[in-house]
Scaffold this active site. Structure first.
Site, PDB file in Angstrom:
ATOM      1  N   TYR A  99       0.843  -1.189   0.000  1.00 46.17           N
ATOM      2  CA  TYR A  99       0.000   0.000   0.000  1.00 46.17           C
ATOM      3  C   TYR A  99       0.887   1.251   0.000  1.00 46.17           C
ATOM      4  CZ  TYR A  99      -3.852  -3.136   1.355  1.00 46.17           C
ATOM      5  OH  TYR A  99      -4.790  -4.146   1.404  1.00 46.17           O
ATOM      6  N   LYS A 144     -22.855   6.604  -6.413  1.00 47.20           N
ATOM      7  CA  LYS A 144     -22.281   7.890  -6.838  1.00 47.20           C
ATOM      8  C   LYS A 144     -21.933   7.883  -8.328  1.00 47.20           C
ATOM      9  CE  LYS A 144     -20.318   8.956  -2.315  1.00 47.20           C
ATOM     10  NZ  LYS A 144     -19.067   9.177  -1.558  1.00 47.20           N
ATOM     11  N   ASN A 188     -20.361   5.239   7.469  1.00 48.37           N
ATOM     12  CA  ASN A 188     -20.200   3.796   7.285  1.00 48.37           C
ATOM     13  C   ASN A 188     -20.391   3.027   8.595  1.00 48.37           C
ATOM     14  OD1 ASN A 188     -19.688   4.262   4.607  1.00 48.37           O
ATOM     15  ND2 ASN A 188     -17.474   4.028   4.768  1.00 48.37           N
TER      16      ASN A 188
END
Length: 324
Positions: free
Chosen positions: A54, A221, A301
């Site tokens: 990452y 979205k 969330n």
């Protein structure tokens, strides 16, 4: 926050966890990363997920930095890393894969970046066709016996290789993989619900699932299926992800996501929150990993916890049918 056991282990993880994929060390500045980790911790999250690849290791450095800055008690949270892709921009053969050397090197590099003495969870990020499973099992067992790793597992491994790792571990009295980290959402269900189905009871497998929103497709979205996917997928450097997420035309994922968003609107809840709550309904999911670039997004969330038992079975069936 609710807490769930990691498979048959005694480790209890928050049902919702927080991950650094595509955000930390890249999209999110350090200050907002600190705010996100603080908000996650304040709302009961105790599992923070990361990987060597990452942001080429920078995500782990940022996460380790902000966790230390916040002075979170080490015995109060779990942190993970993953090994396979490597942290280098253009990794050489010994800087990637699941060989004993790279597993060893990647673990120690992650410990430094995350600023911890041990990784609570350490995943083999993908299968390595160039390394025998037996070598990887021995490498993970060695790290556990050294106290550098507490639990090890796999990510997106086929069931037969997970079984092979358990067979090797049993034969040689080694520590077997405890968990798998697969993608799981309304558009990607087969591996978790079908392929791994026998492994939950047979091997005590736990799952820490990622991408509950299918990288944004399930948030609603977008306006036109032909061109307007979520903003994340429109970023030029993530063209590879867009191809994976949208998939083959025959799968009609964008159309299914639109139908799901419409059904969510009819029920009266945000599609993102409902999509996460849907994942939580699966008892074989130990923890659902959330990604967020803003605190407001993370808090929305987290509201998924309240929806799991709020909707009735008919409403859940309506949502599943919309995304089918």
């Amino acid at each position: 926050m609710h807490y769930r056991r990691l498979g048959s282990s005694g480790l209890q993880l928050s049902a919702l966890s927080f991950g650094a994929w595509l955000t930390f060390g890249n999209q999110v500045p350090r200050s907002e990363g600190r705010n996100l980790v603080a908000a996650a911790w304040d709302h009961g999250i105790n599992f923070f997920d990361n990987a060597e690849s990452y942001a080429n290791g920078n995500a782990e450095s940022v996460m380790g930095d902000v966790i230390a800055d916040l002075r979170l008690p080490r015995d109060g949270f779990c942190v993970s890393s993953k090994v396979f892709f490597g942290a280098a921009e253009d990794p050489r053969p010994t800087q990637r894969g699941l060989s004993k050397k790279h597993v060893h090197d990647a673990c120690h590099a992650a410990l430094k970046r995350l600023r911890v003495d041990a990784l609570d969870l350490f995943y083999c990020h993908r299968p390595d066709p160039d390394t025998p499973v037996e070598e990887t099992v021995w490498a993970m067992d060695a790290l556990i016996r050294q106290g550098k790793v507490l639990y090890w597992g796999t990510s997106e491994w086929p069931a037969h290789l997970i079984r092979e790792a358990h067979r090797v571990a049993k034969t040689h009295h080694l520590v077997a993989p405890q968990m798998e980290q697969p993608q799981y959402n309304l558009l990607h269900r087969e591996r978790v619900e079908l392929e791994y189905a026998p492994l939950y009871a047979e091997l005590g497998l736990g799952t820490t699932t990622f991408s509950p929103l299918a990288s944004g497709l399930l948030t609603g979205k977008y306006a036109d299926a032909s061109k307007d996917e979520p903003a994340r997928l429109e970023r030029e450097e993530l063209g590879w992800l867009k191809r994976i997420v949208v998939g083959d035309e025959s799968e009609r994922r964008v159309e299914r996501a639109r139908r799901f968003a419409e059904a969510a609107k009819a029920i009266g809840h945000p599609p993102a929150t409902l999509a996460i709550a849907w994942c939580l309904r699966n008892p074989h999911v130990s923890s659902v990993i959330l990604g967020a670039s803003r605190v407001e997004q993370l808090l929305q969330n987290l509201a998924a916890l309240e929806l799991v038992d709020t909707l009735d079975e008919v409403q859940w069936q309506q949502l599943e049918a919309a995304a089918a």
